[in-house]
Design an enzyme around this catalytic site. Structure first.
Site, short mmCIF file in Angstrom:
data_model
loop_
_atom_site.label_atom_id
_atom_site.label_comp_id
_atom_site.label_asym_id
_atom_site.label_seq_id
_atom_site.Cartn_x
_atom_site.Cartn_y
_atom_site.Cartn_z
N HIS A 42 0.84 -1.22 0.00
CA HIS A 42 0.00 0.00 0.00
C HIS A 42 0.86 1.27 0.00
O HIS A 42 0.42 2.32 0.46
CB HIS A 42 -0.95 0.04 1.20
CG HIS A 42 -1.68 -1.25 1.44
ND1 HIS A 42 -2.92 -1.51 0.92
CD2 HIS A 42 -1.31 -2.36 2.11
CE1 HIS A 42 -3.31 -2.73 1.28
NE2 HIS A 42 -2.34 -3.27 2.00
N SER B 49 15.13 21.44 -16.31
CA SER B 49 13.94 22.24 -16.53
C SER B 49 14.33 23.51 -17.27
O SER B 49 15.40 24.06 -17.06
CB SER B 49 13.32 22.60 -15.17
OG SER B 49 12.52 23.76 -15.30
N LYS C 228 16.49 21.86 -11.18
CA LYS C 228 15.81 20.58 -11.42
C LYS C 228 16.66 19.53 -12.12
O LYS C 228 17.43 19.82 -13.01
CB LYS C 228 14.55 20.81 -12.26
CG LYS C 228 13.47 21.59 -11.55
CD LYS C 228 12.77 20.79 -10.47
CE LYS C 228 12.02 19.67 -11.05
NZ LYS C 228 10.61 19.65 -10.92
N GLU D 152 9.69 8.50 -16.75
CA GLU D 152 8.31 8.97 -16.94
C GLU D 152 7.79 8.62 -18.34
O GLU D 152 6.65 8.19 -18.51
CB GLU D 152 8.23 10.48 -16.73
CG GLU D 152 8.47 10.90 -15.30
CD GLU D 152 8.73 12.41 -15.21
OE1 GLU D 152 7.77 13.16 -15.36
OE2 GLU D 152 9.89 12.81 -15.01
N TYR E 182 -9.47 -13.07 -45.90
CA TYR E 182 -8.74 -11.79 -45.87
C TYR E 182 -9.68 -10.61 -46.07
O TYR E 182 -10.60 -10.65 -46.88
CB TYR E 182 -7.64 -11.76 -46.96
CG TYR E 182 -6.89 -10.43 -46.95
CD1 TYR E 182 -5.81 -10.24 -46.10
CD2 TYR E 182 -7.33 -9.36 -47.74
CE1 TYR E 182 -5.15 -9.01 -46.05
CE2 TYR E 182 -6.67 -8.13 -47.69
CZ TYR E 182 -5.58 -7.96 -46.85
OH TYR E 182 -4.94 -6.76 -46.79
N GLN F 134 -4.67 -4.85 -42.96
CA GLN F 134 -3.51 -3.98 -43.20
C GLN F 134 -3.21 -3.11 -41.99
O GLN F 134 -2.09 -2.63 -41.81
CB GLN F 134 -3.78 -3.12 -44.44
CG GLN F 134 -2.65 -2.20 -44.83
CD GLN F 134 -2.90 -1.58 -46.20
OE1 GLN F 134 -2.85 -2.26 -47.22
NE2 GLN F 134 -3.21 -0.30 -46.23
N1 ARG Z 1 -0.97 -4.23 -48.05
C1 ARG Z 1 -1.82 -5.35 -47.81
C2 ARG Z 1 -1.88 -5.65 -46.30
O1 ARG Z 1 -1.06 -5.15 -45.63
C3 ARG Z 1 -1.32 -6.55 -48.52
C4 ARG Z 1 -2.39 -7.52 -48.87
C5 ARG Z 1 -3.29 -6.91 -49.85
N2 ARG Z 1 -4.21 -7.86 -50.37
C6 ARG Z 1 -5.27 -7.51 -51.05
N3 ARG Z 1 -6.01 -8.43 -51.51
N4 ARG Z 1 -5.56 -6.26 -51.25
O2 ARG Z 1 -2.72 -6.37 -45.81
#
Ligand code: ARG
Length: 466
Positions: A159, A280, A286, A293, A320, A325
């Protein structure tokens, strides 16, 4: 490099809006993946050759071209025009510019979706090795401080109130333990980082006879991904990295918080080396602990990186999506912040000057030996709960009469319990208090000495591994 037309321009009737180019481009930051992109592409070119897609001559030209591009980029001759989209398109374009049409065969059966996953994995493997090494360097600095000051005693706190006497070395070794777990987390995460995604294609798997196991071996990855959809959309390995980085930054921030406290005039336990402090602009006297920090402040950035990527991931349908990205700047920021912090803290810790007298003095006020006084009564067969109450009353008496426990006469003590005797005063010295805590993991000098030896042996063994 010349402004190339988009690799996907065939289907489009008009060019991309320049705002869209700027908004969608990742080359301003993903250029740092270039060594890994080249490495992955060289391995992929070999796989294409073995699959009969490229002749030996073609593969040779592609590989030499890629090696030259790597050299160009090592010398920082990169043109990060957003028109290049990302580092993958840039390198492919530059390759075709250098070696002609045959460069266009490299991407056969491959997608940037798997390519970027591989690049980030290769990048994180390399950075993780460096981070583990830098964690070790900080541990070495802490162990060195601990070993050089084995006789220095400070109040241990709970504490933020003085609690019991401990060795300063014991406190420092607590951070060595935190960092040991951090390094283990990073090392363990490599199992999930080093999974080879190439061969997944855009999402369904490549239509070419790519020997994925041989590719993984060439890249030094022990495993290939088992599902092409997961392979192009998984960022668990990046999240794990950010989580490990966050926990490490949290530990560093706690250490820095203590350094800041210890360096204050109120504590005056340590002096920060001048080269690692700042002044400072207004107050001439200082000397500020800005490094500590900032490290404390920067922990928040890395936590933000983790939360930011978690949030980006949580609603993504398979497989994907361009949202992915957004992983890179978060990962790069965490790498830079963590590594920068580790690098600056090691010499700072090593240079801390210890004010042993102040520390000792602080252990003498505040009844740090009250537990020992209770233990004394326990040694005379009083149940601990009763002993606690008796000593509590004695402490109250001491506060009222401005006395320390060790200043009370046996006569005064006996008013509270008949069990007090002449051996009491030796029982409650700081040295006796420390020495009694000889359990494994305790603050007894003998144990702390062993802990330092064990930590040194550990660090040496770890250093030998890499
Ligand atoms: N610059 C893209 C990323 O970082 C690469 C992959 C892009 N793929 C796509 N189908 N547009 O994810």
């Amino acid at each position: 490099m010349a402004k190339a037309k988009k690799v996907w321009s065939g289907r489009f009737g008009v060019g991309t809006d320049t705002q869209v180019e700027a908004y969608t481009a990742s080359i301003p930051f993903d250029w740092r993946l270039y060594p890994y992109d080249v490495q992955g592409s060289i391995a992929y070119a070999r796989a294409l050759m073995k699959a009969g897609v490229l002749t030996g001559v073609e593969a040779g030209r592609i590989i030499r071209g890629l090696e030259e591009i790597k050299k160009e980029l090592d010398e920082r001759r990169l043109d990060p025009d957003p028109a290049h989209e990302d580092i993958h398109v840039y390198i492919e374009g530059r390759l075709t510019e250098k070696i002609g049409e045959v460069g266009g065969k490299l991407h056969t059966g491959r997608s940037r979706n798997e390519q970027v996953a591989l690049d980030l994995r290769l990048y994180l493997r390399a950075e993780t090795d460096e981070i583990v090494r830098e964690i070790r360097a900080l541990q070495e600095a802490l162990v060195e401080q601990a070993g050089a000051h084995l006789d220095v005693i400070i109040p241990g706190y709970t504490h933020l109130q003085r609690a019991q006497p401990i060795l300063w070395a014991h406190q420092l070794l607590a951070y060595v333990e935190m960092l040991r777990r951090d390094a283990a987390r990073f090392r363990d995460s490599l199992q999930r980082v080093t999974v080879m995604p190439l061969g997944s294609g855009a999402l369904a798997g490549t239509a070419y006879a790519i020997d994925r196991v041989a590719l993984a071996e060439e890249l030094g990855f022990p495993e290939v991904s088992r599902n092409s959809i997961d392979a192009v959309s998984d960022r668990d390995f990046a999240l794990e990295f950010l989580a490990a980085a966050s926990i490490t930054m949290m530990h560093l921030s706690r250490l820095c918080e203590e350094v800041i406290l210890w360096a204050s005039a109120e504590f005056a336990f340590v002096d920060i080396p001048e080269a690692f402090a700042t002044g400072s602009s207004l107050m001439p006297q200082k000397k500020n602990p800005d490094v500590a920090e900032l490290a404390r402040g920067k922990a928040g950035r890395v936590f933000g990186d983790l939360i930011s990527l978690l949030t980006a991931m949580k609603g993504l349908p398979l497989s994907y999506n361009r949202d992915l990205q957004e992983d890179k700047e978060r990962v790069f920021d965490a790498v830079d912040t963590l590594r920068g912090t580790l690098q600056v803290l090691a010499p700072l810790v090593r240079g801390l000057r210890v004010n042993a007298d102040r520390m000792r003095q602080a252990t003498e006020e505040g009844f740090l030996n009250a537990t020992d006084a209770a233990d004394y009564l326990v040694s005379k067969a009083l149940p601990f709960r009763r002993a606690h109450e008796v000593v509590g009353k004695i402490v109250r008496y001491c506060i009222e009469h401005k006395k320390r426990l060790e200043e009370l006469s046996v006569h005064e003590l006996r008013r509270y319990s008949r069990l007090f005797d002449k051996d009491f005063h030796d029982f409650i010295t700081i040295e006796a208090s420390l020495k009694r805590r000889g359990v494994v993991g305790g603050t007894a000098p003998e144990q702390v000495r062993k802990a330092i030896l064990a930590a040194r042996a550990d660090l040496k063994k770890e250093a030998g591994k890499k």
